[in-house]
Design a protein around this motif. Structure first.
Motif, PDB file in Angstrom:
ATOM      1  N   GLY A  39       0.933  -1.405   0.157  1.00 36.94           N
ATOM      2  CA  GLY A  39      -0.197   0.081  -0.007  1.00 36.94           C
ATOM      3  C   GLY A  39       0.748   1.263   0.132  1.00 36.94           C
ATOM      4  N   LEU A  40       2.141   1.297   0.750  1.00 40.50           N
ATOM      5  CA  LEU A  40       2.818   2.268   0.383  1.00 40.50           C
ATOM      6  C   LEU A  40       3.300   2.582  -1.089  1.00 40.50           C
ATOM      7  CD1 LEU A  40       5.568   1.482   2.982  1.00 40.50           C
ATOM      8  CD2 LEU A  40       3.866   2.973   3.300  1.00 40.50           C
ATOM      9  N   GLY A  41       3.015   1.722  -2.097  1.00 36.13           N
ATOM     10  CA  GLY A  41       3.156   2.177  -3.381  1.00 36.13           C
ATOM     11  C   GLY A  41       2.365   3.292  -3.736  1.00 36.13           C
ATOM     12  N   VAL A  42       0.945   3.210  -3.405  1.00 37.07           N
ATOM     13  CA  VAL A  42       0.025   4.376  -3.509  1.00 37.07           C
ATOM     14  C   VAL A  42       0.620   5.591  -3.040  1.00 37.07           C
ATOM     15  CG1 VAL A  42      -2.338   5.131  -3.072  1.00 37.07           C
ATOM     16  CG2 VAL A  42      -1.878   2.589  -3.365  1.00 37.07           C
ATOM     17  N   ALA A  43       1.066   5.747  -1.889  1.00 37.75           N
ATOM     18  CA  ALA A  43       1.753   6.889  -1.040  1.00 37.75           C
ATOM     19  C   ALA A  43       2.868   7.420  -1.729  1.00 37.75           C
ATOM     20  CB  ALA A  43       2.052   6.647   0.166  1.00 37.75           C
ATOM     21  N   ALA A  44       3.702   6.350  -2.548  1.00 41.66           N
ATOM     22  CA  ALA A  44       4.727   6.806  -3.185  1.00 41.66           C
ATOM     23  C   ALA A  44       4.429   7.525  -4.580  1.00 41.66           C
ATOM     24  CB  ALA A  44       5.703   5.520  -3.503  1.00 41.66           C
ATOM     25  N   PHE A  45       3.518   6.705  -5.198  1.00 38.04           N
ATOM     26  CA  PHE A  45       2.953   7.699  -6.454  1.00 38.04           C
ATOM     27  C   PHE A  45       2.413   8.722  -6.179  1.00 38.04           C
ATOM     28  CE2 PHE A  45      -0.101   8.720  -9.591  1.00 38.04           C
ATOM     29  CZ  PHE A  45       0.637   8.429 -10.959  1.00 38.04           C
ATOM     30  N   THR A  46       1.587   9.095  -5.126  1.00 41.05           N
ATOM     31  CA  THR A  46       0.720  10.376  -4.846  1.00 41.05           C
ATOM     32  C   THR A  46       1.927  11.341  -4.086  1.00 41.05           C
ATOM     33  OG1 THR A  46      -0.013   9.671  -2.877  1.00 41.05           O
ATOM     34  CG2 THR A  46      -1.548   9.505  -4.772  1.00 41.05           C
ATOM     35  N   GLY A  47       2.710  10.823  -3.431  1.00 36.80           N
ATOM     36  CA  GLY A  47       3.642  11.649  -2.756  1.00 36.80           C
ATOM     37  C   GLY A  47       4.797  12.463  -3.736  1.00 36.80           C
ATOM     38  N   PHE A  69       7.247   7.636 -17.429  1.00 35.66           N
ATOM     39  CA  PHE A  69       5.932   7.172 -16.987  1.00 35.66           C
ATOM     40  C   PHE A  69       5.650   5.690 -17.440  1.00 35.66           C
ATOM     41  CE2 PHE A  69       1.299   6.735 -16.949  1.00 35.66           C
ATOM     42  CZ  PHE A  69       0.921   6.779 -15.530  1.00 35.66           C
ATOM     43  N   THR A  70       5.768   5.584 -18.839  1.00 39.85           N
ATOM     44  CA  THR A  70       5.602   4.380 -19.448  1.00 39.85           C
ATOM     45  C   THR A  70       6.467   3.322 -18.788  1.00 39.85           C
ATOM     46  OG1 THR A  70       4.626   5.187 -21.444  1.00 39.85           O
ATOM     47  CG2 THR A  70       5.327   2.888 -21.600  1.00 39.85           C
ATOM     48  N   LEU A  71       7.777   3.663 -18.871  1.00 37.19           N
ATOM     49  CA  LEU A  71       8.807   2.499 -18.522  1.00 37.19           C
ATOM     50  C   LEU A  71       8.877   2.304 -16.929  1.00 37.19           C
ATOM     51  CD1 LEU A  71      12.013   4.256 -20.422  1.00 37.19           C
ATOM     52  CD2 LEU A  71      10.858   1.912 -20.749  1.00 37.19           C
ATOM     53  N   ALA A  72       8.363   3.333 -16.003  1.00 37.17           N
ATOM     54  CA  ALA A  72       8.167   3.065 -14.801  1.00 37.17           C
ATOM     55  C   ALA A  72       6.950   1.953 -14.522  1.00 37.17           C
ATOM     56  CB  ALA A  72       7.876   4.219 -14.003  1.00 37.17           C
ATOM     57  N   ASN A  73       5.924   2.061 -15.336  1.00 36.51           N
ATOM     58  CA  ASN A  73       4.841   1.373 -15.285  1.00 36.51           C
ATOM     59  C   ASN A  73       4.963  -0.040 -15.788  1.00 36.51           C
ATOM     60  OD1 ASN A  73       2.088   2.452 -14.156  1.00 36.51           O
ATOM     61  ND2 ASN A  73       2.891   3.872 -15.290  1.00 36.51           N
ATOM     62  N   LEU A  74       5.904  -0.160 -16.631  1.00 40.40           N
ATOM     63  CA  LEU A  74       6.468  -1.423 -17.076  1.00 40.40           C
ATOM     64  C   LEU A  74       7.325  -2.090 -16.114  1.00 40.40           C
ATOM     65  CD1 LEU A  74       6.950  -3.238 -19.701  1.00 40.40           C
ATOM     66  CD2 LEU A  74       8.760  -2.132 -20.332  1.00 40.40           C
ATOM     67  N   ALA A  79       8.114  -6.121 -11.861  1.00 36.47           N
ATOM     68  CA  ALA A  79       8.734  -6.304 -10.239  1.00 36.47           C
ATOM     69  C   ALA A  79       8.717  -7.431 -10.038  1.00 36.47           C
ATOM     70  CB  ALA A  79       8.030  -5.145  -9.626  1.00 36.47           C
ATOM     71  N   PRO A  80      10.171  -7.685  -9.621  1.00 33.05           N
ATOM     72  CA  PRO A  80      10.411  -9.117  -8.870  1.00 33.05           C
ATOM     73  C   PRO A  80      10.295  -9.072  -7.432  1.00 33.05           C
ATOM     74  CG  PRO A  80      12.557  -7.993  -9.691  1.00 33.05           C
ATOM     75  CD  PRO A  80      11.369  -7.241 -10.061  1.00 33.05           C
ATOM     76  N   SER A  81      10.319  -7.679  -6.872  1.00 35.02           N
ATOM     77  CA  SER A  81      10.499  -7.755  -5.586  1.00 35.02           C
ATOM     78  C   SER A  81       9.458  -6.399  -5.082  1.00 35.02           C
ATOM     79  CB  SER A  81      11.725  -7.628  -4.955  1.00 35.02           C
ATOM     80  OG  SER A  81      12.433  -6.343  -5.378  1.00 35.02           O
ATOM     81  N   VAL A  82       9.167  -6.210  -3.718  1.00 39.17           N
ATOM     82  CA  VAL A  82       8.369  -5.329  -3.476  1.00 39.17           C
ATOM     83  C   VAL A  82       9.344  -3.931  -3.479  1.00 39.17           C
ATOM     84  CG1 VAL A  82       8.961  -5.655  -1.129  1.00 39.17           C
ATOM     85  CG2 VAL A  82       6.973  -4.547  -1.576  1.00 39.17           C
ATOM     86  N   ALA A  83      10.672  -3.933  -3.279  1.00 41.74           N
ATOM     87  CA  ALA A  83      11.400  -2.749  -3.314  1.00 41.74           C
ATOM     88  C   ALA A  83      11.497  -2.363  -4.537  1.00 41.74           C
ATOM     89  CB  ALA A  83      12.944  -3.338  -2.875  1.00 41.74           C
ATOM     90  N   VAL A  84      11.727  -3.071  -5.746  1.00 38.41           N
ATOM     91  CA  VAL A  84      11.446  -2.622  -7.222  1.00 38.41           C
ATOM     92  C   VAL A  84      10.044  -1.971  -7.353  1.00 38.41           C
ATOM     93  CG1 VAL A  84      11.666  -3.270  -9.453  1.00 38.41           C
ATOM     94  CG2 VAL A  84      13.386  -4.229  -7.915  1.00 38.41           C
ATOM     95  N   PHE A  85       9.104  -2.535  -6.593  1.00 38.80           N
ATOM     96  CA  PHE A  85       7.667  -2.186  -7.214  1.00 38.80           C
ATOM     97  C   PHE A  85       7.470  -0.724  -6.508  1.00 38.80           C
ATOM     98  CE2 PHE A  85       3.469  -1.521  -5.129  1.00 38.80           C
ATOM     99  CZ  PHE A  85       2.752  -1.958  -6.336  1.00 38.80           C
ATOM    100  N   LEU A  86       8.138  -0.590  -5.432  1.00 33.30           N
ATOM    101  CA  LEU A  86       7.865   0.854  -4.462  1.00 33.30           C
ATOM    102  C   LEU A  86       8.774   2.005  -5.373  1.00 33.30           C
ATOM    103  CD1 LEU A  86       7.978  -0.540  -0.719  1.00 33.30           C
ATOM    104  CD2 LEU A  86       6.077   0.279  -2.067  1.00 33.30           C
ATOM    105  N   VAL A  87      10.007   1.565  -5.672  1.00 38.06           N
ATOM    106  CA  VAL A  87      10.534   2.718  -6.644  1.00 38.06           C
ATOM    107  C   VAL A  87      10.167   2.802  -7.705  1.00 38.06           C
ATOM    108  CG1 VAL A  87      12.864   2.994  -7.572  1.00 38.06           C
ATOM    109  CG2 VAL A  87      12.950   1.878  -5.484  1.00 38.06           C
ATOM    110  N   ALA A 147       7.203   5.278  -7.259  1.00 38.11           N
ATOM    111  CA  ALA A 147       7.563   6.643  -7.004  1.00 38.11           C
ATOM    112  C   ALA A 147       7.921   7.472  -8.401  1.00 38.11           C
ATOM    113  CB  ALA A 147       8.838   6.538  -5.959  1.00 38.11           C
ATOM    114  N   VAL A 148       8.707   6.735  -9.191  1.00 37.70           N
ATOM    115  CA  VAL A 148       9.075   7.320 -10.259  1.00 37.70           C
ATOM    116  C   VAL A 148       7.948   7.609 -11.359  1.00 37.70           C
ATOM    117  CG1 VAL A 148      10.600   6.775 -12.506  1.00 37.70           C
ATOM    118  CG2 VAL A 148      11.357   6.035 -10.154  1.00 37.70           C
TER     119      VAL A 148
END
Length: 378
Positions: free
Chosen positions: A41-49, A77-82, A87-95, A98-99
């Motif tokens: 869920g921090l991914g939502v905060a990372a995006f909006t933040g 934006f396109t590459l970040a969503n790709l 994403a193989p891990s939650v760390a990559v997902f969160l980064v 944010a991007v």
């Protein structure tokens, strides 16, 4: 007009879908990445933040070379969503989230400003309305579609929808002939002064409060509906809200061009406050459905007049002012969801949630009255 502006509308659809579809995919993503829903869920905060921070900082500067900046923002934006999709891990997902949010923070206000610059002054409201309607379409119709796709093919397929939509937008911008109109921009200090100027600050605060009241309460719409006379018809109720939102976002442009955007915004905010109160206190299904429709209509229609006011009041730095307003909308959504979470945690009734949102909307009405009474800046 749609033939000229469709790439910007498509980009807004991708942004609206990307910003909200993740919330519905948390359990599936958490299981897939071996994490918890709270962490994902921090991914939502990372995006909006990231969106809220980068928009005012970078969009004004990027406006000087609008075509290249839009291409760069859409590409990132396109590459970040790709990267999100793969994403193989939650760390990559969160980064990656944010991007993606940072790129969206540049694209969204810049696309609105460029679209307004591509048409004559008498059509500015319609251009803004058309581009902003993409956010409504992406949120209202794209999110349910994304969740349906995820239910059949998995959460990564839902993110693939975002990738495909943003890639189509990027292709449309690349295929355009000639340079897009540059957006007036200024230095960092001037941009800070523009955002904090009293008239701009009040406008942005109105948008912030509107986001808290409208989008914030939408997060808990099912909580309210579950204790109402529409408890067995929640899907229909949500679609009525969405239909109002789509009509409001698409139809407000001509009214903005023909009328006074400040007074129009005041009327919309008053309608929003009344509709939220109706959702909280209504008992009969027809009252609830009518209130939901007006809520969606007024909430989504309120963005275009505010953008128009800021562009008109800031001829030398419209991109920064519009970026601050767009950031306020997303920040308001995040704050509203947080406030709602606290209220729910303290066992506040569904009616209390609705009345709290209506009170925030009333505060927005008061601020808008103050803004309407301000003298135009010379």
């Amino acid at each position: 007009m749609i033939a000229r502006l469709w790439p910007f509308v498509m980009g807004s659809v991708a942004l609206g879908l990307d910003a909200y579809v993740i919330a519905g995919l948390l359990p599936a993503i958490a299981t897939s990445l071996g994490s918890t829903e709270a962490t994902v869920g921090l991914g939502v905060a990372a995006f909006t933040g990231s969106y809220a921070i980068t928009g005012p900082v970078l969009a004004g500067r990027a406006g000087r070379t609008s075509r290249r900046s839009l291409v760069n923002a859409l590409a990132v934006f396109t590459l970040a969503n790709l990267a999100t999709m793969l994403a193989p891990s939650v760390a990559v997902f969160l980064v990656a989230r944010a991007v993606a949010g940072a790129a969206a923070g540049v694209y969204s206000p810049l696309s609105s400003a460029v679209a307004a610059g591509l048409v004559g002054g008498e059509q500015r409201g319609r251009a803004l309305s058309l581009v902003l309607s993409g956010l409504a379409v992406g949120t209202v119709f794209g999110v349910p579609l994304g969740l349906a796709v995820a239910g059949r093919w998995g959460w990564r397929a839902a993110i693939a929808l975002v990738v495909a939509t943003s890639a189509a937008s990027l292709g449309g911008v690349l295929l355009r002939g000639g340079e897009l109109p540059p957006i007036p921009a200024s230095g960092a200090l001037q941009r800070l002064r523009a955002v904090t100027r009293p008239d701009n600050l009040v406008t942005v605060l109105v948008t912030l409060l509107t986001g808290i009241a409208s989008l914030g309460l939408y997060t808990y719409l099912t909580v309210i509906l579950g204790h109402s006379s529409l408890a067995d018809h929640q899907t229909i109720a949500i679609w009525v809200w969405g239909l109002g939102g789509a009509i409001g976002a698409l139809g407000i442009g001509r009214l903005v061009d023909k009328g006074n955007p400040l007074r129009l915004s005041l009327m919309l905010l008053t309608g929003l406050a009344c509709a939220l109160a109706g959702v909280a206190l209504g008992r009969a299904p027809v009252v609830l459905l009518g209130s939901l429709f007006v809520w969606g209509l007024c909430g989504w229609a309120s963005l275009a007049p505010q953008q128009h006011v800021l562009l008109s009041a800031n001829p030398t730095d419209g991109a920064t002012a519009v970026a601050a307003n767009a950031s306020a909308n997303y920040l308001g959504s995040a704050l509203g969801a947080t406030l709602g979470s606290l209220l729910v945690a303290h066992s506040v009734s569904p009616q209390g949630l609705g009345l709290t949102a209506a009170s925030v909307a009333c505060a927005a009405v008061v601020l808008q009255l103050i803004r309407t009474g301000m003298r135009p800046r010379k």
